[in-house]
Scaffold this motif. Structure first.
Motif, short mmCIF file in Angstrom:
data_model
loop_
_atom_site.label_atom_id
_atom_site.label_comp_id
_atom_site.label_asym_id
_atom_site.label_seq_id
_atom_site.Cartn_x
_atom_site.Cartn_y
_atom_site.Cartn_z
N UNK A 142 41.70 35.84 29.66
CA UNK A 142 41.94 37.27 29.87
C UNK A 142 43.13 37.49 30.78
N UNK A 143 43.18 36.78 31.91
CA UNK A 143 44.28 36.96 32.85
C UNK A 143 45.60 36.56 32.22
N UNK A 144 45.60 35.46 31.45
CA UNK A 144 46.84 35.04 30.77
C UNK A 144 47.37 36.13 29.83
N UNK A 145 46.46 36.80 29.13
CA UNK A 145 46.88 37.87 28.22
C UNK A 145 47.36 39.09 29.00
N UNK A 146 46.70 39.38 30.13
CA UNK A 146 47.13 40.50 30.96
C UNK A 146 48.52 40.25 31.54
N UNK A 147 48.76 39.00 31.96
CA UNK A 147 50.07 38.65 32.53
C UNK A 147 51.18 38.85 31.51
N UNK A 148 50.88 38.58 30.24
CA UNK A 148 51.88 38.78 29.18
C UNK A 148 52.18 40.27 28.98
N UNK A 149 51.17 41.13 29.27
CA UNK A 149 51.30 42.56 28.98
C UNK A 149 51.89 43.34 30.15
N UNK A 150 51.61 42.89 31.39
CA UNK A 150 52.03 43.66 32.57
C UNK A 150 52.98 42.83 33.43
N UNK A 151 54.01 43.49 33.94
CA UNK A 151 55.08 42.75 34.61
C UNK A 151 54.79 42.41 36.06
N UNK A 152 53.83 43.10 36.69
CA UNK A 152 53.55 42.78 38.09
C UNK A 152 52.27 41.97 38.22
N UNK A 153 51.17 42.55 38.66
CA UNK A 153 49.96 41.79 38.99
C UNK A 153 48.83 42.10 38.00
N UNK A 154 48.16 41.03 37.54
CA UNK A 154 46.98 41.17 36.69
C UNK A 154 45.81 40.48 37.38
N UNK A 174 31.49 39.78 38.43
CA UNK A 174 30.30 39.69 39.28
C UNK A 174 29.68 41.05 39.49
N UNK A 175 29.10 41.26 40.68
CA UNK A 175 28.53 42.56 41.01
C UNK A 175 28.57 42.77 42.51
N UNK A 176 28.29 44.00 42.93
CA UNK A 176 28.40 44.34 44.35
C UNK A 176 27.39 43.60 45.22
N UNK A 177 26.25 43.24 44.63
CA UNK A 177 25.20 42.59 45.43
C UNK A 177 25.53 41.14 45.73
N UNK A 178 25.92 40.38 44.71
CA UNK A 178 26.17 38.95 44.90
C UNK A 178 27.64 38.61 45.12
N UNK A 179 28.54 39.57 44.91
CA UNK A 179 29.95 39.30 45.09
C UNK A 179 30.66 39.01 43.78
N UNK A 180 31.94 38.64 43.89
CA UNK A 180 32.77 38.48 42.69
C UNK A 180 33.56 37.17 42.73
N UNK A 181 33.71 36.56 41.56
CA UNK A 181 34.72 35.52 41.36
C UNK A 181 35.97 36.21 40.81
N UNK A 182 37.12 35.69 41.17
CA UNK A 182 38.33 36.36 40.71
C UNK A 182 39.42 35.37 40.30
N UNK A 183 40.27 35.83 39.39
CA UNK A 183 41.52 35.15 39.04
C UNK A 183 42.61 36.22 39.03
N UNK A 184 43.71 35.92 39.69
CA UNK A 184 44.83 36.84 39.78
C UNK A 184 46.09 36.11 39.34
N UNK A 185 46.86 36.73 38.44
CA UNK A 185 48.07 36.10 37.93
C UNK A 185 49.24 37.06 37.88
N UNK A 186 50.44 36.50 37.84
CA UNK A 186 51.64 37.34 37.76
C UNK A 186 52.84 36.49 37.36
N UNK A 187 53.78 37.12 36.64
CA UNK A 187 55.04 36.45 36.32
C UNK A 187 56.09 36.67 37.41
N UNK A 188 55.93 37.75 38.20
CA UNK A 188 56.98 38.11 39.14
C UNK A 188 56.51 38.16 40.59
N UNK A 189 55.27 38.64 40.85
CA UNK A 189 54.79 38.76 42.23
C UNK A 189 54.22 37.44 42.71
N UNK A 190 54.12 37.28 44.04
CA UNK A 190 53.52 36.09 44.64
C UNK A 190 52.02 36.34 44.83
#
Length: 394
Positions: free
Chosen positions: A317-329, A334-350
């Motif tokens: 999903x993140x790889x496809x979002x990175x192809x579509x959006x130029x900054x941050x994807x 997860x959920x608010x009770x147990x928390x979240x796992x995350x992946x963040x990607x970008x072609x231009x931002x750090x």
């Protein structure tokens, strides 16, 4: 603490369970949780943890003995309460625990003796606890030989052979061919099972092999160039197979089948489960593709919150979002009770800057490179969104 060598009453008669003794020393032991005391008697029936075997259980003056250790030939009983020096006490050993250990240890001697006689291997590691007996041999035993060895052990048990305990002199030991895992100082105690094993041993044993009842090999695995074999004897073997029989009976009920068809049914269930997992993953991926396609195109950043997605799908999903959006994807699962796992990607931002912000403000964990980071955060969606809004200036 100095004390004379403890008289070992279990060497005189391993079948006695009650004894009288005098306290010759008592010292407090400093522990993390609570105080305990090391009580030394002039004589004891309690076998200490020694030679790979767990210690006896029981009571002294009706107080539980928590542990039994031996150092410098002095046996030390760990108690919750002190007992004054000079006190005459009465000790009682838990006979069932003692006898079960005796069954295991004598059975192990027969097994190790047969392996030594057949293959020349030594038992280089031995552990006897309340739930398992393991033996480490310094050579490989073919799996097809195990049943034959097991049969021979049980034949020796059925013969009801005497288990002989002797104390040979140094001169006699020179001419005696016996097994021993360590160099022994002082008097050597020899346990002999005629025709099967002669071994130096400090532990209590049954008087006749028939008292072992039976021996069953539970498992074998490769270990340090040899094999580690697990066995159970007597009543512990009986209890283990009662448990297995209960499990099999329950499985037969659940599958509405007989024992012979159980494996086929389990394999079929496993295959079906894997097929369903594959189909579900494909459906989730397809659904996420629709969601990505429906996202607006006139934005620079994309942030999604979802539930119950596996890591491979998250990455896709993140790889496809990175192809579509130029900054941050970013994708948070997860959920608010147990928390979240995350992946963040970008072609231009750090992406590391975003991970750092989540860590500083929400104690998130994780890491990665400038083009992609992943981790977890124990926070609700609103708090995460605020951090992202600040750093992305949305």
């Amino acid at each position: 603490m100095e004390a004379k060598e403890t008289i070992r009453l279990y060497d005189q008669n391993a079948y006695e369970t009650e004894f009288e003794a005098e306290v010759v020393a008592c010292e407090e032991i400093t522990g993390k949780d609570k105080k305990s005391y090391e009580v030394i008697l002039d004589q004891t029936l309690f076998f200490p943890e020694e030679g790979g075997q767990s210690p006896d259980m029981g009571t002294i003056n009706d107080m539980e003995v928590r542990d039994v250790q031996i150092r410098d030939q002095v046996i030390r009983h760990t108690m919750d309460e002190p007992i004054a020096v000079g006190t005459k006490v009465k000790g009682k050993v838990d006979w069932q625990h003692r006898f079960y250990n005796m069954q295991q240890h004598t059975g192990e001697h027969i097994f190790s003796g047969i392996v030594h006689n057949r293959f020349g291997y030594d038992n280089v590691g031995f552990h006897l606890s309340d739930s398992v007996v393991t033996m480490d041999f310094n050579g490989v035993i073919p799996a097809e030989e195990l049943n034959d060895i097991e049969d021979e052990v049980n034949l020796a048990i059925a013969k009801n052979l005497p288990v002989e305990v002797t104390y040979p002199s140094k001169e006699e030991l020179k001419d005696l061919d016996y097994r021993s895992k360590i160099e022994i100082e002082g008097q050597v105690r020899i346990v002999t099972i005629p025709g099967y094993d002669v071994c130096a041993c400090c532990a209590p044993h049954v008087k006749h092999t028939g008292e072992i009842g039976m021996l069953k090999v539970m498992s074998m695995q490769n270990y340090k160039g040899g094999v580690r074999i697990s066995i159970l004897c007597g009543f512990r073997a009986l209890e283990a197979f009662r448990q297995k029989a209960e499990i099999i009976t329950e499985l037969m009920t659940q599958f509405s089948t007989n024992q012979e068809a159980l494996v086929d049914n389990v394999v079929k269930l496993k295959n079906n489960s894997q097929n369903y997992k594959t189909q579900l993953a494909e459906a989730k991926q397809e659904l996420m593709d629709y969601k990505i396609a429906a996202l607006p195109t006139d934005i620079d950043n994309a942030v999604l919150f979802e539930q119950d997605l596996d890591t491979p799908i998250m990455r896709a999903v993140v790889n496809k979002l990175v192809e579509k959006y130029k900054r941050v994807s970013a994708l948070f699962v997860g959920d608010d009770e147990s928390g979240y796992n995350f992946i963040i990607g970008s072609q231009n931002a750090d992406c590391r800057l975003i991970a750092a912000a989540l860590k500083n403000k929400l104690e998130a964990r994780g890491g990665g490179s400038n083009v992609m980071v992943q981790g977890s955060v124990k926070a609700d969606k609103a708090a995460i969104q605020r951090v992202l809004d600040d750093i992305l200036e949305v």
